[in-house]
Scaffold this motif. Structure first.
Motif, short mmCIF file in Angstrom:
data_model
loop_
_atom_site.label_atom_id
_atom_site.label_comp_id
_atom_site.label_asym_id
_atom_site.label_seq_id
_atom_site.Cartn_x
_atom_site.Cartn_y
_atom_site.Cartn_z
N LEU A 69 0.83 -1.34 0.10
CA LEU A 69 0.10 0.15 -0.20
C LEU A 69 0.78 1.27 -0.11
CD1 LEU A 69 -2.62 -1.13 2.68
CD2 LEU A 69 -2.96 -1.30 0.23
N TYR A 89 -8.86 7.25 3.29
CA TYR A 89 -9.25 5.81 2.90
C TYR A 89 -9.61 6.04 1.48
CZ TYR A 89 -12.41 1.81 4.18
OH TYR A 89 -12.80 0.34 4.43
N GLN A 90 -10.33 6.76 0.85
CA GLN A 90 -10.75 6.41 -0.49
C GLN A 90 -9.57 6.55 -1.48
OE1 GLN A 90 -14.04 6.02 -1.60
NE2 GLN A 90 -13.03 5.70 -3.67
N HIS A 131 -6.70 5.11 -1.09
CA HIS A 131 -6.26 3.99 -1.02
C HIS A 131 -6.94 3.14 -1.91
CE1 HIS A 131 -3.26 5.52 1.83
NE2 HIS A 131 -2.68 4.35 1.49
N VAL A 132 -8.42 3.07 -1.72
CA VAL A 132 -9.19 2.09 -2.61
C VAL A 132 -9.05 2.76 -4.04
CG1 VAL A 132 -11.62 1.60 -3.18
CG2 VAL A 132 -11.04 1.86 -0.78
N CYS A 192 -7.22 -11.18 2.38
CA CYS A 192 -6.95 -9.78 3.19
C CYS A 192 -7.06 -9.78 4.66
CB CYS A 192 -8.23 -8.67 2.74
SG CYS A 192 -9.89 -9.47 2.83
N TRP A 214 -6.14 -3.68 7.49
CA TRP A 214 -6.36 -2.61 6.21
C TRP A 214 -6.54 -3.16 4.89
CZ3 TRP A 214 -8.41 2.03 5.30
CH2 TRP A 214 -8.53 2.78 6.48
N ILE A 248 -9.61 -2.13 2.61
CA ILE A 248 -9.57 -1.93 1.21
C ILE A 248 -10.05 -2.89 0.36
CG2 ILE A 248 -7.85 -1.12 -0.38
CD1 ILE A 248 -6.17 0.01 1.86
N ARG A 287 -13.73 -3.40 -0.07
CA ARG A 287 -14.29 -2.23 -1.08
C ARG A 287 -14.25 -2.55 -2.53
NH1 ARG A 287 -14.81 2.83 1.33
NH2 ARG A 287 -14.86 3.78 -0.85
N ASN A 305 -18.70 2.50 3.05
CA ASN A 305 -18.71 1.10 3.41
C ASN A 305 -20.05 0.45 3.67
OD1 ASN A 305 -16.12 1.58 3.66
ND2 ASN A 305 -15.73 1.08 5.59
#
Length: 303
Positions: A81, A98-99, A101-102, A121, A124, A128, A131, A228
């Motif tokens: 990441l 957060y967004q 990284h998505v 996963c 974190w 991610i 999502r 989320n």
């Protein structure tokens, strides 16, 4: 966006880690780019197994699992990441969301044209990765979740997480290797602890490690809460195979496996496992066992 890049020399001669680095440039929402590192092991024509790490670890966490997965004929993709490992590290805490990284991991899926993905996963990696599953349901064939969650802020995160969040903001020196050591049940050799510290030559490289605990939705009005919740709507319709591989000694995510088993249809009939003698970083404590269970999960659930 200013970024830092850990010198390659920091990653020389790490124990148990002999994988070739791969890089790609991913776009940022503000028009810039940053470099993402990933491992790409195994046959290129095989369906991919995507391994997503959490914080403050990096793909070194998967060194015990990768050889078992590739020996079983799988292609393995394990990215770092942004802010971790060999990936670029935004220098300001404000640049971590957060967004973003998505979106950065979405760019990796798109650039590598990954389909028929089996996702594993943790931490974190689940926040991610789940999502991504919700946003790209047709690109994922299976999901395995270990010691992770997809919080909306509508429920108490628990005392274990609150203690971690407070520690991350108050400690003078953020010792990544020490955090990994504290989240395992086995005694880690100093060389392994040093390997987890390798991406962070000094405190300036650790803005992501410090910021990530504050990005977890813990209140209903968190900026990520609505997305989320939308992701949970998609996961509540997910009928493809979904397995939980949680460990028995993680105070942060304990019980999250039962929530997933209750809410996600694809969990029904699967061989969910509580892995003994594993802490939060179960890949470090029981990586070989996790990999074998993942191989079995894929074999028992062919496309």
């Amino acid at each position: 966006m200013k970024t830092l890049r850990t010198p390659d020399s920091c990653f020389d001669n790490l124990p148990g880690y002999d994988f070739a680095p791969h890089y790609l440039m991913v776009p940022d929402t503000e028009g810039g780019e940053l470099r993402v590192h990933y491992l790409d092991e195994g046959p290129q024509d095989a369906d991919p197994v995507l391994l997503l790490h959490g914080e403050p670890s990096w793909c070194y966490l998967y060194r015990k699992m990768i050889p078992i997965l590739t020996a079983a004929g799988h292609r393995v993709i394990a990215p770092d990441l942004p802010g971790f490992g060999r990936s670029d590290k935004p220098a300001s805490r404000d640049d971590y969301t957060y967004q973003r990284h998505v979106d950065w991991m979405q760019s990796l899926l798109d650039h590598l044209q990954l389909n028929n993905i089996t996702l594993f996963c943790q931490d974190w990696g689940g926040l991610i990765g789940l999502r991504l599953v919700a946003d790209n349901p047709d690109r994922f064939a299976r999901v395995a979740a270990g010691n992770t969650m997809l919080p909306t802020g509508d429920h108490d995160p628990g005392e274990g997480f609150r203690k971690w969040q407070k520690f991350s903001q108050t400690t003078d020196q953020f010792h990544a290797g020490g955090v990994i050591k504290g989240g395992t049940t086995t005694d880690l050799p100093q060389a392994v602890i040093d390997a987890y510290n390798a991406p962070f030559p000094d405190e300036s490289y650790k803005e992501g490690a410090r910021q990530f605990p504050m990005l977890v939705p813990t209140t209903p009005d968190n900026p990520a809460s609505d997305k989320n919740r939308e992701a949970w709507k998609q996961l509540s319709k997910w009928n493809r195979p979904f397995i939980t591989l949680f460990s028995d000694s993680d105070p942060v995510t304990a019980g999250g496996d039962r929530v997933m088993q209750k809410l996600i249809p694809g969990t029904r009939g699967q061989k969910h496992t509580t892995i003994p003698n594993g802490g939060h970083f179960l890949q470090e404590d029981q990586g070989e066992a996790v990999a074998e269970l993942l191989v079995e999960f894929i074999r028992n659930n062919p496309r």
